[in-house]
Design a protein around this motif. Structure first.
Motif, PDB file in Angstrom:
ATOM      1  N   ARG A  28      -8.812  -9.094   0.490  1.00 44.51           N
ATOM      2  CA  ARG A  28      -8.822  -9.551  -0.894  1.00 44.51           C
ATOM      3  C   ARG A  28      -7.546  -9.084  -1.570  1.00 44.51           C
ATOM      4  N   ALA A  29      -6.981  -9.938  -2.405  1.00 44.46           N
ATOM      5  CA  ALA A  29      -5.779  -9.578  -3.155  1.00 44.46           C
ATOM      6  C   ALA A  29      -5.941  -9.973  -4.612  1.00 44.46           C
ATOM      7  N   TYR A  30      -5.407  -9.120  -5.475  1.00 49.25           N
ATOM      8  CA  TYR A  30      -5.385  -9.381  -6.912  1.00 49.25           C
ATOM      9  C   TYR A  30      -3.936  -9.377  -7.385  1.00 49.25           C
ATOM     10  N   GLN A  31      -3.637 -10.250  -8.327  1.00 50.04           N
ATOM     11  CA  GLN A  31      -2.346 -10.204  -8.999  1.00 50.04           C
ATOM     12  C   GLN A  31      -2.609 -10.361 -10.490  1.00 50.04           C
ATOM     13  N   VAL A 232     -16.245  -5.212  -0.023  1.00 53.27           N
ATOM     14  CA  VAL A 232     -14.936  -5.643  -0.524  1.00 53.27           C
ATOM     15  C   VAL A 232     -14.972  -5.742  -2.042  1.00 53.27           C
ATOM     16  N   ASP A 233     -16.133  -6.085  -2.603  1.00 54.61           N
ATOM     17  CA  ASP A 233     -16.269  -6.086  -4.063  1.00 54.61           C
ATOM     18  C   ASP A 233     -16.092  -4.677  -4.621  1.00 54.61           C
ATOM     19  N   ASP A 234     -16.694  -3.700  -3.934  1.00 54.46           N
ATOM     20  CA  ASP A 234     -16.608  -2.310  -4.391  1.00 54.46           C
ATOM     21  C   ASP A 234     -15.171  -1.797  -4.377  1.00 54.46           C
ATOM     22  N   GLY A 298      -1.605   4.013  -2.535  1.00 52.62           N
ATOM     23  CA  GLY A 298      -2.791   3.536  -1.834  1.00 52.62           C
ATOM     24  C   GLY A 298      -3.273   4.545  -0.826  1.00 52.62           C
ATOM     25  N   HIS A 299      -4.040   4.051   0.140  1.00 52.80           N
ATOM     26  CA  HIS A 299      -4.508   4.910   1.229  1.00 52.80           C
ATOM     27  C   HIS A 299      -5.053   4.031   2.335  1.00 52.80           C
ATOM     28  N   THR A 300      -5.070   4.577   3.532  1.00 53.57           N
ATOM     29  CA  THR A 300      -5.645   3.898   4.691  1.00 53.57           C
ATOM     30  C   THR A 300      -6.852   4.681   5.183  1.00 53.57           C
ATOM     31  N   GLY A 301      -7.706   3.995   5.958  1.00 53.38           N
ATOM     32  CA  GLY A 301      -8.854   4.635   6.571  1.00 53.38           C
ATOM     33  C   GLY A 301      -8.855   4.397   8.066  1.00 53.38           C
ATOM     34  N   PHE A 302      -9.253   5.411   8.839  1.00 45.62           N
ATOM     35  CA  PHE A 302      -9.186   5.368  10.298  1.00 45.62           C
ATOM     36  C   PHE A 302      -9.985   4.205  10.880  1.00 45.62           C
ATOM     37  N   THR A 303     -11.061   3.821  10.229  1.00 47.19           N
ATOM     38  CA  THR A 303     -11.917   2.760  10.759  1.00 47.19           C
ATOM     39  C   THR A 303     -11.279   1.375  10.686  1.00 47.19           C
ATOM     40  N   GLY A 304     -10.176   1.271   9.919  1.00 49.99           N
ATOM     41  CA  GLY A 304      -9.495  -0.016   9.763  1.00 49.99           C
ATOM     42  C   GLY A 304      -9.585  -0.550   8.356  1.00 49.99           C
ATOM     43  N   THR A 305      -9.494   0.366   7.387  1.00 57.64           N
ATOM     44  CA  THR A 305      -9.579  -0.005   5.976  1.00 57.64           C
ATOM     45  C   THR A 305      -8.313   0.417   5.246  1.00 57.64           C
ATOM     46  N   SER A 306      -8.053  -0.211   4.107  1.00 58.07           N
ATOM     47  CA  SER A 306      -6.927   0.213   3.279  1.00 58.07           C
ATOM     48  C   SER A 306      -7.024  -0.405   1.900  1.00 58.07           C
ATOM     49  N   VAL A 307      -6.388   0.257   0.941  1.00 62.43           N
ATOM     50  CA  VAL A 307      -6.242  -0.281  -0.404  1.00 62.43           C
ATOM     51  C   VAL A 307      -4.857   0.129  -0.899  1.00 62.43           C
ATOM     52  N   TRP A 308      -4.101  -0.836  -1.422  1.00 63.25           N
ATOM     53  CA  TRP A 308      -2.760  -0.584  -1.940  1.00 63.25           C
ATOM     54  C   TRP A 308      -2.588  -1.288  -3.281  1.00 63.25           C
ATOM     55  N   TYR A 309      -1.870  -0.628  -4.176  1.00 63.43           N
ATOM     56  CA  TYR A 309      -1.528  -1.238  -5.470  1.00 63.43           C
ATOM     57  C   TYR A 309      -0.044  -1.047  -5.745  1.00 63.43           C
ATOM     58  N   ASP A 310       0.634  -2.154  -6.055  1.00 63.89           N
ATOM     59  CA  ASP A 310       2.046  -2.121  -6.420  1.00 63.89           C
ATOM     60  C   ASP A 310       2.164  -2.397  -7.921  1.00 63.89           C
ATOM     61  N   PRO A 311       2.529  -1.389  -8.723  1.00 64.44           N
ATOM     62  CA  PRO A 311       2.628  -1.613 -10.172  1.00 64.44           C
ATOM     63  C   PRO A 311       3.760  -2.556 -10.565  1.00 64.44           C
ATOM     64  N   VAL A 317      -3.994  -5.108  -2.744  1.00 67.39           N
ATOM     65  CA  VAL A 317      -4.509  -5.717  -1.515  1.00 67.39           C
ATOM     66  C   VAL A 317      -5.529  -4.772  -0.882  1.00 67.39           C
ATOM     67  N   ILE A 318      -6.697  -5.313  -0.579  1.00 64.76           N
ATOM     68  CA  ILE A 318      -7.759  -4.557   0.092  1.00 64.76           C
ATOM     69  C   ILE A 318      -7.975  -5.153   1.466  1.00 64.76           C
ATOM     70  N   VAL A 319      -8.033  -4.306   2.473  1.00 61.22           N
ATOM     71  CA  VAL A 319      -8.302  -4.747   3.839  1.00 61.22           C
ATOM     72  C   VAL A 319      -9.474  -3.930   4.372  1.00 61.22           C
ATOM     73  N   LEU A 320     -10.514  -4.616   4.847  1.00 60.03           N
ATOM     74  CA  LEU A 320     -11.665  -3.942   5.448  1.00 60.03           C
ATOM     75  C   LEU A 320     -11.890  -4.495   6.847  1.00 60.03           C
ATOM     76  N   SER A 321     -12.018  -3.605   7.808  1.00 62.89           N
ATOM     77  CA  SER A 321     -12.320  -4.022   9.175  1.00 62.89           C
ATOM     78  C   SER A 321     -13.050  -2.884   9.878  1.00 62.89           C
ATOM     79  N   ASN A 322     -13.526  -3.179  11.067  1.00 64.92           N
ATOM     80  CA  ASN A 322     -14.116  -2.149  11.931  1.00 64.92           C
ATOM     81  C   ASN A 322     -13.372  -2.150  13.262  1.00 64.92           C
ATOM     82  N   ARG A 323     -12.073  -1.987  13.164  1.00 65.07           N
ATOM     83  CA  ARG A 323     -11.203  -2.082  14.341  1.00 65.07           C
ATOM     84  C   ARG A 323     -11.583  -1.053  15.406  1.00 65.07           C
ATOM     85  N   VAL A 324     -12.261   0.057  15.042  1.00 62.57           N
ATOM     86  CA  VAL A 324     -12.620   1.084  16.029  1.00 62.57           C
ATOM     87  C   VAL A 324     -13.695   0.615  17.001  1.00 62.57           C
TER      88      VAL A 324
END
Length: 353
Positions: A28-31, A232-234, A298-311, A317-324
């Motif tokens: 999901r991405a917001y602008q 992803v909403d959360d 932002g930050h990343t998560g080991f399971t395959g998640t991340s959230v980043w914000y560019d001011p 941009v939010i990325v959710l996965s279960n790559r593990v």
């Protein structure tokens, strides 16, 4: 469901790349505060183990609030708050920027019995942390251990247990979301709604709806370094909240001055890419790709998640996965994540949205 050109292009790019990388991915991405992209490709689920996104959603937010309450400043020593902490010159700010010199990790699950009471486990963790050495490095060393210390700091600041502190933080900043821990490692009623992570040799089962991180699991599913689950909403709501804090448009929140102070680069160039608790882009290898500015957080998560914000682009941009699920050693997702961010920016610019 009708997809925009941006979303159609991104889905096509993802479909060609996720094979052998992750079972599925939600993006999901917001602008400017509005959704410009919301796609799911492959086998996806309503809820994910957010892993180290816990560090920013919970711990950094709680530390910012404590800062506003006057409980600490950037010069405060850990031992000022926790007299038992033997390294008397270590600052709280160094725990947030991963420059304390504490080791990055230690296997708590080999030293603490997960079936013991929370009180007993907290005391055993305290003794482990009390005995650990500090070895300063030239550059920042990402450390879960430093965030365990911050857990004790928060308990002292708020005179409550971590779960109670989280409940207060959630009610104040994330009310209405389903962000939450699974205390006591209790499985959710609808386990099938949660993305499975990995076949765990210690637990001898496929982990689903139970925290993947073994140290967090040993501590009962609630920690300052991992343990939160969400949709992803959360995480989208969190990203909008982060944006509103930095832009000074958040109601019932911390002050813009505080948010911007924590979001500033905290370390000299070459020493580490950290703000106060937030990751910042490392030029050339940033997980948020090559278009996000160096002011991004932002930050990343080991399971395959991340959230980043560019001011600067005012983009999240939010990325959710279960790559593990394809194995914890699966490194392919690390190269896919920055590509996802690049594709979003490129498709957004071409679309003229």
């Amino acid at each position: 469901m009708k997809f925009s050109v941006l979303e159609k292009n991104l889905m096509k790019q993802l479909e060609e790349r996720i094979r052998d990388t992750t079972p599925g991915v939600m993006v999901r991405a917001y602008q400017g505060g509005r959704i410009i992209c919301d796609v799911a490709v492959g086998n996806t689920y309503p809820y994910y183990d957010l892993a180290s996104l816990t560090k920013v959603i919970f711990t950094t937010q709680a530390m910012m609030q404590a800062f506003e309450l006057g409980k600490w400043n950037f010069e405060t020593k850990v031992s000022d708050v926790l007299p038992w902490f033997q390294h008397k010159e270590t600052k709280l700010s160094e725990l947030l920027t991963h420059t304390s010199g504490l080791v990055w990790w230690t296997p708590l699950y080999e030293q603490i019995n997960w079936t013991e009471s929370e009180t007993v486990k907290r005391e055993k963790l305290r003794k482990i942390l009390e005995s650990l050495p500090v070895e300063k490095k030239e550059t920042a060393v990402y450390s879960d251990v430093g965030f365990w210390v911050l857990g004790f700091v928060l308990e002292k600041f708020y005179d409550k247990g971590l779960l109670e502190i989280w409940t207060d933080i959630k009610n104040k900043f994330y009310s209405g979301t389903t962000l939450d821990f699974h205390p006591g490692n209790q499985l959710p009623l609808k386990q099938s709604l949660f993305a499975p992570t990995e076949e765990c040799p210690l637990r001898r089962k496929l982990v689903q709806g139970e925290v993947h991180d073994l140290n967090c699991w040993t501590l009962g599913g609630v920690s300052t370094h991992a343990g939160l689950f969400g949709s992803v909403d959360d995480v989208g709501w969190y990203s909008l909240h982060l944006r509103s804090q930095i832009l000074g448009i958040a109601r019932y929140s911390i002050r813009q001055k505080t948010a911007q102070l924590f979001a500033k680069r905290a370390l000299p160039e070459g020493k580490g890419d950290w703000a106060m608790g937030y990751m910042m882009p490392t030029p050339g290898t940033a997980s948020c790709g090559s278009y996000f500015s160096l002011d991004s957080i932002g930050h990343t998560g080991f399971t395959g998640t991340s959230v980043w914000y560019d001011p600067k682009m005012d983009m999240s941009v939010i990325v959710l996965s279960n790559r593990v699920l394809y194995g914890a050693d699966n490194k392919a997702f690390a190269s896919l994540r920055p590509e996802i961010h690049n594709w979003i920016v490129e498709n957004y610019r071409r679309s003229g949205l």
